[in-house]
Every structure is written in C-alpha cells, then in structure tokens.
Design a protein around this motif. Sequence first.
Motif, PDB file in Angstrom:
ATOM      1  N   LEU A  53      -4.660   6.632  -6.812  1.00  0.00           N
ATOM      2  CA  LEU A  53      -3.291   6.329  -7.230  1.00  0.00           C
ATOM      3  C   LEU A  53      -2.433   7.582  -7.193  1.00  0.00           C
ATOM      4  N   ASP A  54      -1.292   7.459  -6.556  1.00  0.00           N
ATOM      5  CA  ASP A  54      -0.249   8.482  -6.628  1.00  0.00           C
ATOM      6  C   ASP A  54       0.773   7.944  -7.625  1.00  0.00           C
ATOM      7  N   SER A  55       0.665   8.359  -8.875  1.00  0.00           N
ATOM      8  CA  SER A  55       1.529   7.792  -9.913  1.00  0.00           C
ATOM      9  C   SER A  55       2.979   8.223  -9.773  1.00  0.00           C
ATOM     10  N   PHE A  56       3.243   9.238  -8.959  1.00  0.00           N
ATOM     11  CA  PHE A  56       4.627   9.653  -8.722  1.00  0.00           C
ATOM     12  C   PHE A  56       5.352   8.632  -7.836  1.00  0.00           C
ATOM     13  N   THR A  57       4.655   8.126  -6.812  1.00  0.00           N
ATOM     14  CA  THR A  57       5.276   7.171  -5.884  1.00  0.00           C
ATOM     15  C   THR A  57       4.889   5.731  -6.173  1.00  0.00           C
ATOM     16  N   GLY A  58       3.805   5.508  -6.932  1.00  0.00           N
ATOM     17  CA  GLY A  58       3.308   4.165  -7.173  1.00  0.00           C
ATOM     18  C   GLY A  58       2.416   3.656  -6.049  1.00  0.00           C
ATOM     19  N   GLU A  59       1.988   4.545  -5.159  1.00  0.00           N
ATOM     20  CA  GLU A  59       1.127   4.149  -4.041  1.00  0.00           C
ATOM     21  C   GLU A  59      -0.330   4.109  -4.493  1.00  0.00           C
ATOM     22  N   LEU A  60      -0.985   2.988  -4.203  1.00  0.00           N
ATOM     23  CA  LEU A  60      -2.393   2.823  -4.516  1.00  0.00           C
ATOM     24  C   LEU A  60      -3.148   2.567  -3.225  1.00  0.00           C
ATOM     25  N   ASP A  61      -4.127   3.415  -2.942  1.00  0.00           N
ATOM     26  CA  ASP A  61      -5.001   3.242  -1.784  1.00  0.00           C
ATOM     27  C   ASP A  61      -6.364   2.793  -2.264  1.00  0.00           C
ATOM     28  N   ALA A  62      -6.989   1.912  -1.498  1.00  0.00           N
ATOM     29  CA  ALA A  62      -8.351   1.468  -1.757  1.00  0.00           C
ATOM     30  C   ALA A  62      -9.165   1.754  -0.502  1.00  0.00           C
ATOM     31  N   PHE A  63     -10.269   2.460  -0.670  1.00  0.00           N
ATOM     32  CA  PHE A  63     -11.161   2.796   0.432  1.00  0.00           C
ATOM     33  C   PHE A  63     -12.498   2.108   0.182  1.00  0.00           C
ATOM     34  N   VAL A  64     -12.944   1.288   1.112  1.00  0.00           N
ATOM     35  CA  VAL A  64     -14.237   0.609   0.988  1.00  0.00           C
ATOM     36  C   VAL A  64     -15.298   1.570   1.526  1.00  0.00           C
ATOM     37  N   LEU A  65     -16.315   1.819   0.702  1.00  0.00           N
ATOM     38  CA  LEU A  65     -17.347   2.807   1.030  1.00  0.00           C
ATOM     39  C   LEU A  65     -18.735   2.199   0.905  1.00  0.00           C
ATOM     40  N   VAL A 116       2.380  -0.124  -2.358  1.00  0.00           N
ATOM     41  CA  VAL A 116       3.282   0.693  -3.180  1.00  0.00           C
ATOM     42  C   VAL A 116       3.897  -0.251  -4.201  1.00  0.00           C
ATOM     43  N   SER A 117       3.751   0.082  -5.481  1.00  0.00           N
ATOM     44  CA  SER A 117       4.245  -0.773  -6.552  1.00  0.00           C
ATOM     45  C   SER A 117       5.067   0.058  -7.541  1.00  0.00           C
ATOM     46  N   LEU A 118       6.264  -0.390  -7.802  1.00  0.00           N
ATOM     47  CA  LEU A 118       7.101   0.293  -8.793  1.00  0.00           C
ATOM     48  C   LEU A 118       6.435   0.273 -10.173  1.00  0.00           C
ATOM     49  N   ARG A 119       5.655  -0.767 -10.444  1.00  0.00           N
ATOM     50  CA  ARG A 119       4.984  -0.881 -11.743  1.00  0.00           C
ATOM     51  C   ARG A 119       3.915   0.197 -11.939  1.00  0.00           C
ATOM     52  N   LEU A 120       3.406   0.765 -10.834  1.00  0.00           N
ATOM     53  CA  LEU A 120       2.394   1.815 -10.944  1.00  0.00           C
ATOM     54  C   LEU A 120       3.000   3.213 -11.060  1.00  0.00           C
ATOM     55  N   LYS A 121       4.318   3.310 -10.871  1.00  0.00           N
ATOM     56  CA  LYS A 121       4.960   4.619 -11.027  1.00  0.00           C
ATOM     57  C   LYS A 121       4.792   5.097 -12.460  1.00  0.00           C
ATOM     58  N   GLY A 122       4.294   6.289 -12.602  1.00  0.00           N
ATOM     59  CA  GLY A 122       4.089   6.872 -13.925  1.00  0.00           C
ATOM     60  C   GLY A 122       2.826   6.402 -14.623  1.00  0.00           C
ATOM     61  N   ALA A 123       2.078   5.493 -13.988  1.00  0.00           N
ATOM     62  CA  ALA A 123       0.852   4.979 -14.619  1.00  0.00           C
ATOM     63  C   ALA A 123      -0.257   6.024 -14.551  1.00  0.00           C
ATOM     64  N   SER A 124      -1.021   6.094 -15.607  1.00  0.00           N
ATOM     65  CA  SER A 124      -2.185   6.981 -15.605  1.00  0.00           C
ATOM     66  C   SER A 124      -3.448   6.211 -15.982  1.00  0.00           C
ATOM     67  N   LYS A 125      -3.277   5.062 -16.644  1.00  0.00           N
ATOM     68  CA  LYS A 125      -4.412   4.235 -17.064  1.00  0.00           C
ATOM     69  C   LYS A 125      -4.024   2.772 -16.909  1.00  0.00           C
ATOM     70  N   PHE A 126      -4.991   1.982 -16.470  1.00  0.00           N
ATOM     71  CA  PHE A 126      -4.814   0.534 -16.479  1.00  0.00           C
ATOM     72  C   PHE A 126      -6.173  -0.130 -16.329  1.00  0.00           C
ATOM     73  N   GLU A 127      -6.192  -1.410 -16.628  1.00  0.00           N
ATOM     74  CA  GLU A 127      -7.382  -2.219 -16.447  1.00  0.00           C
ATOM     75  C   GLU A 127      -7.170  -3.043 -15.188  1.00  0.00           C
ATOM     76  N   GLY A 128      -8.223  -3.246 -14.413  1.00  0.00           N
ATOM     77  CA  GLY A 128      -8.059  -4.004 -13.180  1.00  0.00           C
ATOM     78  C   GLY A 128      -9.264  -4.846 -12.849  1.00  0.00           C
TER      79      GLY A 128
END
Length: 163
Positions: A53-65, A116-128
Amino acid sequence: MKNEKTLKILIPAVVMSLFLLLASQVLAHEHHPPHHGTLVVLGEEFSHVELLLDSFTGELDAFVLDGEAENPVRISQPSLQIRVKDKKKDWTLKLKPIANGLTGETKGDTSQYQVVSLRLKGASKFEGEIISIKAKGTGFKNVWFLYPEGNEGVKKPEWVKEK
C-alpha cells in the motif's frame, strides 16, 4: 597439557554451537516479501499474496507469489476483489490485472493486480478479506487478514466468522 584440556572442552562446545545455529535456521521458517509489503498466506503455505500500500496515493498492489513468497505465480482472473473494513465502514476493492513487458505478463496472465482508492489514502491499518483467488489450480475463498500484519501467526478476532 593445559592446552589439550582446553581443546577437549572448546571443540565440542564449538561443534554444539554450530549444530544449534544450523538447527535454528532450519526450524525458523520465515518468508520475506520481495516488495517489502504484507504477506497473506493462502492455504498451508500453498501460495501467498503480497499487499503493498502506498498510503500517500491510495494505490494498493497485490502480487501473487509461490509458497516460499519468492517467485511470482501468474493467474488469469479478470480482477482480484478484496473486502476492506476500517473504522468507518466496509467496502470492496476491485484490483485490475497489470501487464509487465519485462516479464512478459499480460492482463490475462499476470501475478500483479492494482487499484487506486481514495479511501486508502492516509490508511495505515485495516482489516481485509480476499474474496476469491485461484492460484496454481487451487481456489481459495474469504481469506482474512489484517494490514499490515498479514494473516500468518495472527489470531483472528472471535467475531470473525469462519467460512
């Protein structure tokens, strides 16, 4: 004579120390996310999803490993949906597949998804919860996690229903 006694004590101690060091390396099963994100384990070390998570932009990347969280695993899902819950409310993120010219990954055959989600901007913790994912031919549903902790070794709260 004194040196022989010292060696008789010192050599077994060094050998034992090396044995214990090697044993601890084998027993300490750790994964290190390649992008320095949060690991979500799928099944019993079958595969992982690394969330970054880039909490500045709200961008969340998911990498399948893979099971060791070292190599990418390509999947063909048209999207990766993650249900998110924070202090305010619940919502669903729809991550889209990302092509990569360097690896040859395409939108229908990729290991990376992004939103990219505006709701994730500034986020540092969440449940998912990863709603559904199919990796290496095996499907997983409702995979719960905490961000940034992940789900490996993290105890689910009692109110989280097993599905």
